[in-house]
Design an enzyme around this catalytic site. Sequence first.
Site, PDB file in Angstrom:
ATOM      1  N   LYS A 252      -8.088   1.641 -12.952  1.00 41.90           N
ATOM      2  CA  LYS A 252      -8.219   0.627 -14.016  1.00 41.90           C
ATOM      3  C   LYS A 252      -6.834   0.208 -14.526  1.00 41.90           C
ATOM      4  CE  LYS A 252     -12.744   0.128 -14.655  1.00 41.90           C
ATOM      5  NZ  LYS A 252     -13.414  -1.162 -14.439  1.00 41.90           N
TER       6      LYS A 252
ATOM      7  N   TYR B 259     -10.361   7.077 -11.478  1.00 44.09           N
ATOM      8  CA  TYR B 259     -10.964   5.868 -12.075  1.00 44.09           C
ATOM      9  C   TYR B 259     -10.014   5.248 -13.098  1.00 44.09           C
ATOM     10  CZ  TYR B 259     -14.194   3.494 -15.378  1.00 44.09           C
ATOM     11  OH  TYR B 259     -14.819   2.606 -16.234  1.00 44.09           O
TER      12      TYR B 259
END
Length: 330
Positions: free
Chosen positions: A152, A148
Site C-alpha cells: 500500500k 500488505y
Amino acid sequence: MHITILGGNGFLGRKIAARLVADGALGGTPVSSLTLFDLAAAPAPPASFLVRSLAGDLAELPADAIPPGTSVVFHLAAVVSSAAEADYELGRRVNLRGTDAVVDACRRLPRSDAGPPRVVFTSSVASFGGGQGAVVTDDARQMPGNSYGAQKAAAELILADASRRGFLDAVSLRLPTVVIRPGRPNAAASSFVSAILREPLLGLRATLPVPDGFAVWVCSPRRAVDWLLHAAAMDTAALGADRGINPPGLSVTAGAMLAALDKVRPDASALVDRRPDPAVAAIVGAWPAAFAATRSPALGFTRHEGLAELIQAFIDDDLDATRQDRAALP
Ligand SMILES: NC(=O)c1ccc[n+]([C@@H]2O[C@H](COP(=O)([O-])OP(=O)(O)OC[C@H]3O[C@@H](n4cnc5c(N)ncnc54)[C@H](O)[C@@H]3O)[C@@H](O)[C@H]2O)c1
C-alpha cells in the site's frame, strides 16, 4: 461525468456505487455513466445513468475499464492483509502491479481539457507501524509491519509520482479498519474487529483473538464512503505533493466496542469468546492504534461519530441484508 470503481464488487465498492446511484451526482456534477470492474462482475444496480459491469484482473487491466473521458477512478481492488501476507506473489501482483496497471491506463488516455482523472486510492492504517503505543501524526513515516502495508505504501508513492507527472490526480486515503463489515468473516487480519460486533447482532458466537485492552483505529462504512466521495470531488491544489491523507477515525479498545454493543443490544457480548491467536495478533499488533489527524478535518473530511452510532448504523443499513446473505449461503 464517467466514474470507474476498480474492486466494484467488494464491500466498499458496492457501497460507493449505491451512494452514486442514490445521489446521481458527485461534487455537484451529474454522473453520466459508471463502470464497475472486479474479478467477478458486480451486480449492476438500477440507476438513472448507464452502469457497466466488467470482470477481469486488475494486473491485466483492459482499456475499457477506464475509458476516455473518465473523470474519477476509485481504485479499491486489492488483496487484503492476511491474504497478502499468506501469498506474497498474489499480493505483489495485485497490490503493486495492479496499481502500475492503473497508472498505465491513465497514461494512455487522450489528454483532456478537464485535466487527468482523479484517482482515489484506498491505502491503509497497515501502511504504518508503531503498534499499540503509537499515535501517528500527519507527517509520520510509513514503516509497515507486513507485506500488505508495504504494498500500500509503495502504491501511494507510485501514484504521487504519477500525479506530479500529470498522468492522473491521486488522493490516497489511509483507511482505518472499517467496522462493521457486513457479510461473513474475510481474509483480513482485522476481520475479528467487525466479527465481535456483527456475529452477536446476528445471534452467533464470535472469537476475540486479542486482549480486551487491545486498541484499534476504526471508522464506519458511512464515514469511509463520505471520505472517499470527498476525496473524489475535493480541490487537490491544497494537497500539493503530499497525496496521502490520514482521515479522522476513532481509536477504540476491543473492550469498549463490546461495552457499546451491550448498550445497543443488552448482553450481546456474552456471545464473544476470548481465544488468543498469536498469528492474528502479530499482524494487527504492528498497526498503530491511534492517529493525531489534524490535516484531514481541515481539508473537509468529516469527523467520526461515536461507537453506539456506528453499531446502530450497521443495524439500520446492513443487518437484514447480512442475515439474508448468510441464510442463502450457509
Ligand atoms: N475494509 C477495511 O477495513 C479496509 C481498511 C483499510 C483499507 N482498505 C482497503 O480498501 C479497499 C476496499 O476494501 P474492501 O473492504 O471493500 O475489500 P474487499 O475485499 O471487499 O474488496 C476488494 C475487491 O477487490 C477485488 N479484487 C481482488 N483482486 C483483484 C484483481 N486481481 N482484479 C480485480 N479485482 C480484484 C476483490 O474481488 C474484491 O471485490 C481495499 O483496497 C482495501 O485494501 C479496507
